[in-house]
Design an enzyme around this catalytic site. Structure first.
Site, mmCIF file in Angstrom:
data_model
loop_
_atom_site.group_PDB
_atom_site.id
_atom_site.type_symbol
_atom_site.label_atom_id
_atom_site.label_comp_id
_atom_site.label_asym_id
_atom_site.label_seq_id
_atom_site.Cartn_x
_atom_site.Cartn_y
_atom_site.Cartn_z
ATOM 1 N N LYS A 92 0.867 -1.194 0.000
ATOM 2 C CA LYS A 92 0.000 0.000 0.000
ATOM 3 C C LYS A 92 0.892 1.229 0.000
ATOM 4 C CE LYS A 92 -4.430 0.949 0.132
ATOM 5 N NZ LYS A 92 -5.471 0.133 -0.525
HETATM 6 P P1 NAD Z 1 -12.772 7.658 -4.237
HETATM 7 O O1 NAD Z 1 -11.797 8.714 -3.917
HETATM 8 O O2 NAD Z 1 -13.111 7.388 -5.654
HETATM 9 O O3 NAD Z 1 -14.151 7.933 -3.461
HETATM 10 C C1 NAD Z 1 -14.211 8.190 -2.096
HETATM 11 C C2 NAD Z 1 -15.614 8.661 -1.767
HETATM 12 O O4 NAD Z 1 -15.709 8.812 -0.352
HETATM 13 C C3 NAD Z 1 -15.957 10.020 -2.372
HETATM 14 O O5 NAD Z 1 -17.311 10.018 -2.782
HETATM 15 C C4 NAD Z 1 -15.791 10.970 -1.184
HETATM 16 O O6 NAD Z 1 -16.596 12.137 -1.291
HETATM 17 C C5 NAD Z 1 -16.282 10.083 -0.068
HETATM 18 N N1 NAD Z 1 -15.844 10.540 1.238
HETATM 19 C C6 NAD Z 1 -14.651 11.065 1.588
HETATM 20 N N2 NAD Z 1 -14.665 11.417 2.896
HETATM 21 C C7 NAD Z 1 -15.888 11.085 3.368
HETATM 22 C C8 NAD Z 1 -16.535 11.173 4.612
HETATM 23 N N3 NAD Z 1 -15.888 11.713 5.671
HETATM 24 N N4 NAD Z 1 -17.805 10.711 4.727
HETATM 25 C C9 NAD Z 1 -18.441 10.175 3.668
HETATM 26 N N5 NAD Z 1 -17.899 10.072 2.455
HETATM 27 C C10 NAD Z 1 -16.637 10.512 2.306
HETATM 28 O O7 NAD Z 1 -12.213 6.347 -3.501
HETATM 29 P P2 NAD Z 1 -12.552 4.846 -3.851
HETATM 30 O O8 NAD Z 1 -11.515 4.326 -4.773
HETATM 31 O O9 NAD Z 1 -13.995 4.737 -4.196
HETATM 32 O O10 NAD Z 1 -12.251 4.154 -2.439
HETATM 33 C C11 NAD Z 1 -13.227 4.160 -1.401
HETATM 34 C C12 NAD Z 1 -12.844 3.103 -0.385
HETATM 35 O O11 NAD Z 1 -12.800 1.832 -1.023
HETATM 36 C C13 NAD Z 1 -11.467 3.282 0.285
HETATM 37 O O12 NAD Z 1 -11.564 2.797 1.608
HETATM 38 C C14 NAD Z 1 -10.585 2.359 -0.521
HETATM 39 O O13 NAD Z 1 -9.462 1.934 0.222
HETATM 40 C C15 NAD Z 1 -11.534 1.217 -0.772
HETATM 41 N N6 NAD Z 1 -11.209 0.376 -1.927
HETATM 42 C C16 NAD Z 1 -11.063 0.904 -3.159
HETATM 43 C C17 NAD Z 1 -10.779 0.073 -4.232
HETATM 44 C C18 NAD Z 1 -10.696 0.587 -5.646
HETATM 45 O O14 NAD Z 1 -10.590 -0.244 -6.566
HETATM 46 N N7 NAD Z 1 -10.767 1.883 -5.869
HETATM 47 C C19 NAD Z 1 -10.611 -1.304 -4.026
HETATM 48 C C20 NAD Z 1 -10.774 -1.823 -2.745
HETATM 49 C C21 NAD Z 1 -11.080 -0.964 -1.699
#
Ligand code: NAD
Length: 451
Positions: free
Chosen positions: A117
């Site tokens: 990570k």
């Molecule tokens: P992203 O940046 O595309 O989206 C994040 C979202 O969370 C946005 O809509 C943002 O406005 C919202 N957000 C931020 N702070 C917030 C808060 N305090 N309260 C509510 N919403 C809030 O990120 P992502 O890629 O969608 O990742 C989201 C989660 O999923 C993370 O925990 C990441 O580690 C996990 N994840 C992502 C992937 C991937 O393929 N992108 C894979 C596995 C896990």
């Protein structure tokens, strides 16, 4: 006085990411027998930590120093694999705990990667695209001999995107001319060697895992997604794709949120309309015909399925008792604390844990890496079918193992029981983790402890 109890439980809870991952690890290892003494101590620790500080010239021509972190936890099964996040709260402790999570996630879905990570402490929401590009290129240059197609492969995460991955590839490629460098990073744009289906893979994977889990009939009156009321925290890559997938499967999306707050309509929201509104206005909040709610209210909203898809530690000792969902599907990494796990298990709420529910992203990242090695591109149907089958296999593995622990424990009606001696019935997170830890432990011994 439940309110007071919840407040004091929340105040007592230690949210340090390392402490949380140790608690989860210890719970799982408590169910594992028969490995060499000391092996699990090795599996607790990260293999390599890289911390860099680098300067960037901002748009106003001032200079700012940034801290970047990359951690590889384990490479027993293959190169380190894991996202890079840009956020003001990025810390070494959080990156280590997320790197570990990636080791277990890859092992659980049986792909030949280890866990890694990375992150940069920065404020992407208040940085221009040019500044983000400079941060990305310089961070990649600092990591030029740390990441690599066969050593450590980044991907998108919180506030990093396909564009970020394209900049990482381009920078790495300039520094390593003459090789096929496409597999150095996944989650790239389609035009740059990305895989069809990667951007929506994590959200779709949540849907496939949910469908398979519901078919096991642990929630007797909710054996399919159609008709379920779904609440989603976060409307980014994961949350918006999950919303679309659940909507296509016949669920009613009744509330979604982003960092500015949440919106609710118990008649159901159309994810495409929400995405269009967010694209135009920068947030989901303010969408016509919706009620504005806070992120706290959203998590406690009446629903069948809750999908936390934003940040860590959102469901904790202070609000777990108020969660009304019957199933939590962890789109985000680490959204639920260990104390909340215990409270929710007591309430009979099932959790599809992060290393299972959101493994669709790294699975299609693996497919992208395979395509890049061969310099070819698969069709969307092929990617989707493979992803669905792998998510089903992972849910089945966790469910079957969970059943084998159910001897003598209090078991929900209709669950067939076989196998091992009586022990407290572990939750699905613990079972998923113990399967993954066993696989890595076994592979470590098969490879042999070097020299
Ligand atoms: P992203 O940046 O595309 O989206 C994040 C979202 O969370 C946005 O809509 C943002 O406005 C919202 N957000 C931020 N702070 C917030 C808060 N305090 N309260 C509510 N919403 C809030 O990120 P992502 O890629 O969608 O990742 C989201 C989660 O999923 C993370 O925990 C990441 O580690 C996990 N994840 C992502 C992937 C991937 O393929 N992108 C894979 C596995 C896990």
């Amino acid at each position: 006085m439940p309110g007071k109890t919840a407040a004091s439980a929340a105040a007592r809870e230690n949210l340090d990411p390392i402490h949380i991952s140790e608690q989860q690890f210890d719970r799982a290892v408590g169910y594992i027998k028969g490995f060499k003494k000391g092996l699990f101590e090795f599996l607790r620790k990260p293999k390599r930590i890289t911390i860099v500080h680098f300067p960037i010239e901002l748009d106003d021509e001032s200079v700012q120093s940034f801290k970047g972190i990359r951690v590889v936890h384990n490479r027993v099964f293959g190169p380190g694999k894991g996202g890079i996040r840009y956020h003001p709260d990025v810390s070494l402790e959080e990156v280590i705990s997320l790197a570990k999570l990636m080791t277990w996630k890859c092992a659980l879905v049986d792909i030949p990667f280890g866990g890694a990570k990375g992150g940069v402490v920065c404020d992407p929401k208040n940085s221009s695209e040019r500044e983000l590009r400079r941060i990305t290129r310089r961070f990649t240059a600092e990591l030029f001999d740390v990441i690599g197609p066969h050593t450590d492969i980044p991907a998108p995460d919180l506030y990093t995107s396909e564009q970020t991955m394209a900049w990482i590839f381009d920078t790495y490629d300039v520094l390593h001319a003459g090789y096929n460098n496409r597999p150095v990073v996944t989650g790239k744009p389609l035009e740059m060697g990305g895989s069809p289906g990667r951007s929506e893979a994590t959200g779709n994977g949540c849907v496939y895992a949910t469908r398979r889990f519901l078919s096991k009939a642990l929630i007797p009156d909710q054996q399919e997604i159609a008709g379920a009321r779904v609440v989603i925290q976060g409307f980014g890559d994961v949350g918006s794709a999950a919303a679309r997938g659940f909507f296509r499967a016949g669920a009613k999306i009744i509330a979604v949120s982003d960092s500015s707050g949440g919106i609710c309509n118990t008649e159901g929201l159309d994810p495409e309309a929400v995405a269009a509104f967010k694209a135009e206005h920068g947030s989901v909040v303010g969408m016509p015909d919706t009620l504005t709610i806070t992120n706290e209210e959203l998590l406690e909203h009446e629903c069948d399925i809750l999908v936390p898809a934003a940040l860590g530690n959102q469901i904790h000792a202070g609000n777990a008792r108020n969660i009304k969902a019957r199933l939590i599907v962890e789109g985000a990494n680490n959204p639920t604390t260990p104390l909340a796990d215990t409270i929710l298990a007591e309430k009979g709420v099932y959790i599809l844990p992060d290393i299972l529910a959101n493994a669709g992203g790294v699975t299609v990242s693996y497919y992208e890496w395979v395509q890049n090695q061969a310099n070819e591109q698969w069709g969307l149907e092929q990617v989707t079918a493979r992803l669905e089958a792998r998510m089903h296999a992972a849910v089945d593995a966790v469910f079957n193992r969970w059943q084998s622990f159910a001897v003598g424990a209090e078991v929900p009606a209709g669950v067939a029981v076989e196998g091992e001696a009586a022990q407290p019935l572990p939750d699905f997170r613990t079972v998923a983790l113990l399967i993954a830890i066993e696989r890595v432990a076994r592979a470590t011994l098969i490879r042999g402890i070097w020299p």
